[in-house]
Design a protein around this motif. Structure first.
Motif, short mmCIF file in Angstrom:
data_model
loop_
_atom_site.label_atom_id
_atom_site.label_comp_id
_atom_site.label_asym_id
_atom_site.label_seq_id
_atom_site.Cartn_x
_atom_site.Cartn_y
_atom_site.Cartn_z
N ASN A 137 30.48 48.49 44.54
CA ASN A 137 30.60 48.08 43.13
C ASN A 137 31.09 46.64 43.06
OD1 ASN A 137 33.05 49.36 44.16
ND2 ASN A 137 33.93 49.02 42.14
N THR A 152 30.94 46.14 38.88
CA THR A 152 31.58 47.17 38.07
C THR A 152 33.06 47.29 38.42
OG1 THR A 152 29.49 48.39 38.07
CG2 THR A 152 31.45 49.58 37.35
N LEU A 170 24.51 52.94 35.52
CA LEU A 170 24.79 51.62 36.09
C LEU A 170 24.30 51.48 37.52
CD1 LEU A 170 28.50 51.19 34.89
CD2 LEU A 170 26.42 50.39 33.76
N GLU A 211 24.45 49.16 42.95
CA GLU A 211 24.39 48.83 41.53
C GLU A 211 22.97 48.49 41.11
OE1 GLU A 211 28.74 47.11 40.36
OE2 GLU A 211 27.41 45.74 41.41
N GLN A 235 21.58 44.49 36.53
CA GLN A 235 22.40 44.62 35.34
C GLN A 235 22.32 43.42 34.39
OE1 GLN A 235 26.30 45.62 36.85
NE2 GLN A 235 25.59 47.56 37.66
N GLN A 271 23.18 44.87 31.04
CA GLN A 271 23.39 46.30 31.12
C GLN A 271 24.84 46.68 31.38
OE1 GLN A 271 21.36 48.70 30.43
NE2 GLN A 271 22.58 50.43 31.14
N ASN A 272 25.57 45.84 32.11
CA ASN A 272 26.95 46.15 32.46
C ASN A 272 27.82 44.94 32.10
OD1 ASN A 272 29.22 47.39 33.54
ND2 ASN A 272 28.60 47.15 35.67
N GLY A 316 31.24 43.88 33.51
CA GLY A 316 31.58 44.90 34.50
C GLY A 316 32.28 46.10 33.91
N ASN A 346 30.84 48.56 31.79
CA ASN A 346 29.91 49.57 31.29
C ASN A 346 29.59 49.36 29.81
OD1 ASN A 346 28.16 51.75 31.38
ND2 ASN A 346 29.77 53.27 31.09
N HIS A 400 26.98 47.58 27.04
CA HIS A 400 25.58 47.15 26.97
C HIS A 400 25.44 46.16 25.82
CE1 HIS A 400 21.13 47.70 27.33
NE2 HIS A 400 21.20 47.25 26.09
N ASP A 449 29.55 50.67 23.90
CA ASP A 449 30.63 50.87 24.87
C ASP A 449 30.99 52.34 24.83
OD1 ASP A 449 33.03 51.10 26.29
OD2 ASP A 449 33.67 49.08 25.75
#
Length: 331
Positions: free
Chosen positions: A15, A18, A52, A76, A79, A104-105, A108, A110, A112, A131
């Motif tokens: 990660n 993330t 993710l 991952e 993103q 997309q992340n 970091g 999560n 969008h 979120d």
């Protein structure tokens, strides 16, 4: 004999973007307890359901002192895409040039974030943010606003629509999710003879019971949904309506091959009370209802042709046999 060591720590690898806490809050396996492979697999599924990661695996890594590290290895997904535009095809409208920027992340965490638009068969622009843990412990926020213009699929009218929507959701336990939200929307359906205008406030509420193992590609489980949507027209009470959509799905795994073979069944019903103008008609056909029929056009809409495909209320069912052909890699 199954390997069941004492788990002394839990680690995550791969990660790079993330944040660790995004992963940690999905893990229910405890340290200083004996390895529970079923629980570790459920944790793996929860990580996969974040959307993710292209791949999530777990393993127990033995240590010299006889304990083990429960290690989750992650690849991952892609993103963040640079701003770009491409020709796209939508079965409802046709070809357009669509451009945008998708993260997309975001940060970091999560989240969008997407900004985009299109020109061609559909002229549109919009912004979307979500979120799934905005206010702590699975309390989610979704926000969307935008505008679009296109030719109606089967009526001799063009459609201009603009709106704003805000939703709050919450999981209760592992399987029950609720959502409450509201929106503001304006729509105009026009042709050379007249224009039908709607301007409404749209409160909505839903509750779902979901036991699917993997949301995007379930191998087993159930998904039951009840969704209530009010259209409260601000200019004419007779145009207001209440919509109730209910859906029941089940997924049954056939065999244990890594490439899933799944029997999927669904029944969906749609009820509407209040204003029933022709511009709100539903239809059968295309990839989201009865796939044996093509999308409707102005010819098929003619009452003398296929009027049985159109209406304000419906029930339809589906039975599918799903098989993984190409495994998921980098996405």
């Amino acid at each position: 004999m199954d390997y069941k060591p004492m788990i002394s720590s839990i680690e995550f690898r791969g990660n790079d973007k993330t944040k660790d806490y995004i992963i940690e809050r999905e893990i229910q396996h405890q340290i200083n307890t004996v390895l529970d492979s079923s629980l570790a697999e459920e944790d793996r599924n929860r990580l996969d359901n974040l959307g993710l990661f292209s791949e999530v695996k777990w393993q127990a890594v033995p240590l010299e002192n006889g304990t083990a590290v429960l290690q989750y290895s992650i690849i991952e997904s892609i993103q963040k895409t640079p701003p770009a535009a491409f020709p796209t095809y939508d079965e409802k409208t046709g070809w357009s040039i669509t451009g945008g920027w998708i993260i997309q992340n975001f940060r970091g965490r999560n989240q969008h974030l997407s900004i985009g638009g299109s020109i061609g068969a559909e002229d549109s622009y919009g912004l979307y943010f979500s979120d799934p843990w905005m206010f702590g412990n699975h309390v989610s926020l979704d926000l969307e606003l935008g505008r679009t213009f296109f030719e109606h699929l089967f009526l001799d009218r063009s459609v201009a629509s603009s709106g704003f929507e805000l939703e709050l959701g919450r999981w209760f336990g592992e399987h029950v999710k609720t959502m409450i939200g509201t929106g503001l929307e304006q729509k105009k359906f026009s042709n050379p003879l007249d224009t039908l205008s709607f301007s409404y406030i749209a409160p909505q509420w839903s509750i779902a019971y979901d036991t699917r193992d993997i949301f995007w590609n379930p191998g087993q489980g159930f998904h039951f949904l009840h969704f209530f949507y009010w259209k409260l027209d601000r200019t004419n009470e007779e145009k207001s309506a209440l919509i109730w959509r209910q859906s029941y799905s089940t997924f049954i795994s056939l065999g244990s091959n890594p490439k899933k073979l799944v029997l999927a069944m669904n029944i969906t019903a749609h009820r509407r009370w209040g204003g029933k103008h022709d511009v709100w008609l539903k239809y059968f056909g295309g990839s989201y209802s009865v796939r044996g029929w093509p999308l409707p056009d102005r010819g098929s809409y003619s009452p003398s042709r296929q009027s049985f495909r159109f209406g304000h209320e419906y029930v339809h069912a589906s039975l599918e046999l799903r098989k993984d052909i190409i495994p998921k890699f980098a996405t």
